[in-house]
Design a protein around this motif. Structure first.
Motif, PDB file in Angstrom:
ATOM      1  N   CYS A 130       1.871   1.915  -5.328  1.00 44.02           N
ATOM      2  CA  CYS A 130       2.771   1.526  -6.413  1.00 44.02           C
ATOM      3  C   CYS A 130       2.084   1.674  -7.770  1.00 44.02           C
ATOM      4  CB  CYS A 130       3.231   0.087  -6.199  1.00 44.02           C
ATOM      5  SG  CYS A 130       4.555  -0.399  -7.303  1.00 44.02           S
ATOM      6  N   CYS A 133       1.965   5.282  -8.866  1.00 44.88           N
ATOM      7  CA  CYS A 133       3.227   5.752  -9.442  1.00 44.88           C
ATOM      8  C   CYS A 133       3.423   5.216 -10.859  1.00 44.88           C
ATOM      9  CB  CYS A 133       4.398   5.328  -8.554  1.00 44.88           C
ATOM     10  SG  CYS A 133       4.538   6.263  -7.009  1.00 44.88           S
ATOM     11  N   SER A 142       4.589  11.776  -9.587  1.00 42.54           N
ATOM     12  CA  SER A 142       4.916  10.570  -8.825  1.00 42.54           C
ATOM     13  C   SER A 142       5.921  10.877  -7.714  1.00 42.54           C
ATOM     14  CB  SER A 142       5.452   9.481  -9.753  1.00 42.54           C
ATOM     15  OG  SER A 142       6.587   9.919 -10.461  1.00 42.54           O
ATOM     16  N   LEU A 146       5.451   9.825  -3.781  1.00 41.82           N
ATOM     17  CA  LEU A 146       6.447   9.106  -2.995  1.00 41.82           C
ATOM     18  C   LEU A 146       6.905   9.928  -1.794  1.00 41.82           C
ATOM     19  CD1 LEU A 146       8.205   6.612  -2.639  1.00 41.82           C
ATOM     20  CD2 LEU A 146       9.905   7.653  -4.153  1.00 41.82           C
ATOM     21  N   SER A 173       6.344  -2.598  -2.732  1.00 43.10           N
ATOM     22  CA  SER A 173       5.933  -1.290  -3.246  1.00 43.10           C
ATOM     23  C   SER A 173       7.040  -0.251  -3.120  1.00 43.10           C
ATOM     24  CB  SER A 173       4.680  -0.802  -2.514  1.00 43.10           C
ATOM     25  OG  SER A 173       3.588  -1.638  -2.776  1.00 43.10           O
ATOM     26  N   CYS A 177       8.244   1.810  -6.293  1.00 44.18           N
ATOM     27  CA  CYS A 177       7.963   3.253  -6.239  1.00 44.18           C
ATOM     28  C   CYS A 177       9.257   4.055  -6.316  1.00 44.18           C
ATOM     29  CB  CYS A 177       7.213   3.603  -4.951  1.00 44.18           C
ATOM     30  SG  CYS A 177       5.472   3.150  -4.939  1.00 44.18           S
TER      31      CYS A 177
END
Length: 429
Positions: A130, A133, A142, A146, A173, A177
């Motif tokens: 997290c 990101c 990011s 993910l 998270s 995220c």
């Protein structure tokens, strides 16, 4: 007069103290050092401060590289310590360039720890994902993070054999995220359904009975609910209407939970849903509004003795605001000050976002509000101020200021004492 000028330029520290990385004694004389002492108000002129910060920055990055290397150590304790160290560093500084260059390496380390780790290590890895990101912000980088980690995070979230703490960390998270990095609203909805599958287990059953939920599972359901509510803030109008029909009649049952965190999370989520509903339709009315207000009012004045004073006080404060939101559509605004700026939390949506970021960033939140471009965009703060962007690297520590001030004071006092001494030959001046 020259002798007096020479005397006053001496800078002393007791016992050879180090200032800005340079050792000083009573015999040391440095006009440059004196300039540091006399111009602390102008950091740009204090060359020694910048040099010290450059050295500290190099040392800081060296430690970060060590943490990254240690994430593949054989010892689980060492790996967890490295993950925690990286998370703390990312929470306290903006490290976009450093992290961007090592994004794939850090992502691979997180993936490995999520796969092979257990419990605390998985929790640390999920939290670091997290923070990664948040550092990278919204964009391709990011999104790639993910895309790589989401299948693992989703698997841990659904795995009942995984540690509860790890699943809690994943629930938190995964929500944030997704908010940061997910650009497909259908994928957002899929993540919401995963989170929803957890907290609905705390809903009252159709026959009116309450399910037996352990305290640990109740905390997991609470974190899932809060992450789900976070993603509500970016849902489309059609999705919100569907949620209102499906969940608003059932969410009030969570207000009866034995867990104070669940009661508060449910109350704040209800207030958020009312706010989103009224944004779409100013005349929105909830069918069971009167019964709901009775429950909220009871919680806002709760004096149940088997609950701790702290829980009762916090609950009453929150539910007074929730009741006002449901009855009047009002929100008790809050002003956040950071540096020379301020931000107003003026809605439940904004509050849910702020609380989610603050939970991960912690005490570094004010710094990120100043220097993290992505977080500034989220809260519509505009471009970074010049002094905010360099605040962390230019700030002089309290201890360093103390040393500078002590040195200047000693130099000034000794010079004045010699000037006043009757034994000084005035004619020499």
């Amino acid at each position: 007069m020259q002798r007096f000028i020479d005397t006053i330029t001496h800078v002393f520290t007791a016992g050879g103290q180090h200032i800005g990385g340079l050792p000083f004694s009573d015999e040391d004389t440095s006009m440059e050092t004196l300039s540091h002492c006399s111009s602390l108000s102008d950091l740009n002129s204090a060359g020694g401060v910048i040099i010290a910060d450059d050295a500290a920055q190099e040392d800081f990055q060296y430690k970060l590289r060590g943490y990254i290397d240690s994430t593949v150590d054989k010892s689980a304790k060492t790996r967890q310590g490295a993950l925690d160290g990286l998370k703390t560093a990312m929470a306290t500084r903006v490290l976009y360039e450093f992290i961007s260059e090592r994004r794939m390496t850090i992502t691979d380390s997180i993936e490995r720890c999520l796969k092979k780790g257990k419990g605390d290590e998985q929790s640390a890895a999920a939290s670091l994902a997290c923070m990664l990101c948040i550092q990278l912000g919204s964009g391709m980088e990011s999104e790639e993070v993910l895309k790589t980690l989401k299948p693992l995070l989703a698997s841990i979230l659904a795995d009942t054999s995984a540690g509860i703490q790890a699943r809690q960390a994943v629930a938190k998270s995964l929500g944030l995220c997704t908010l940061v990095a997910e650009d497909d609203i259908l994928d957002v909805q899929t993540t919401m359904e995963r989170l929803e599958s957890l907290f609905v287990r705390s809903y009252t059953r159709g026959d009116g009975t309450r399910p037996a939920v352990s305290p640990q599972n109740s905390l997991l359901h609470t974190d899932a609910l809060l992450s789900w509510a976070l993603l509500l803030t970016i849902c489309t109008a059609s999705q919100i209407r569907e949620v209102l029909c499906k969940h608003l009649p059932k969410l009030p049952s969570l207000l009866e939970s034995e867990n104070v965190k669940m009661r508060i999370a449910a109350g704040e989520t209800i207030a958020l849903l009312f706010e989103l509903a009224r944004d779409m339709d100013a005349d929105f009315e909830f069918e069971d509004g009167e019964a709901l207000c009775d429950k909220l009012s009871a919680l806002a004045t709760d004096c149940t003795k088997h609950r701790t004073k702290v829980d009762r006080r916090k609950q009453r404060s929150v539910f007074r605001d929730v009741l006002r939101a449901v009855e009047e559509g009002d929100f008790q605004s809050e002003t956040i000050r950071f540096g020379t700026e301020r931000m107003t939390i003026d809605s439940w949506s904004r509050k849910r976002m702020y609380d989610a970021f603050r939970e991960f960033v912690g005490t570094g939140m004010n710094y990120h509000l100043q220097a993290n471009e992505f977080i500034r965009d989220v809260f519509e703060l505009g471009p970074m101020l010049a002094d905010s962007a360099t605040l962390k690297t230019m700030k002089v520590s309290r201890f360093k200021r103390h040393l500078y001030n002590s040195a200047a004071f000693k130099a000034r006092t000794k010079a004045r004492n010699k000037f006043r001494d009757k034994r000084v030959d005035v004619g020499e001046f």
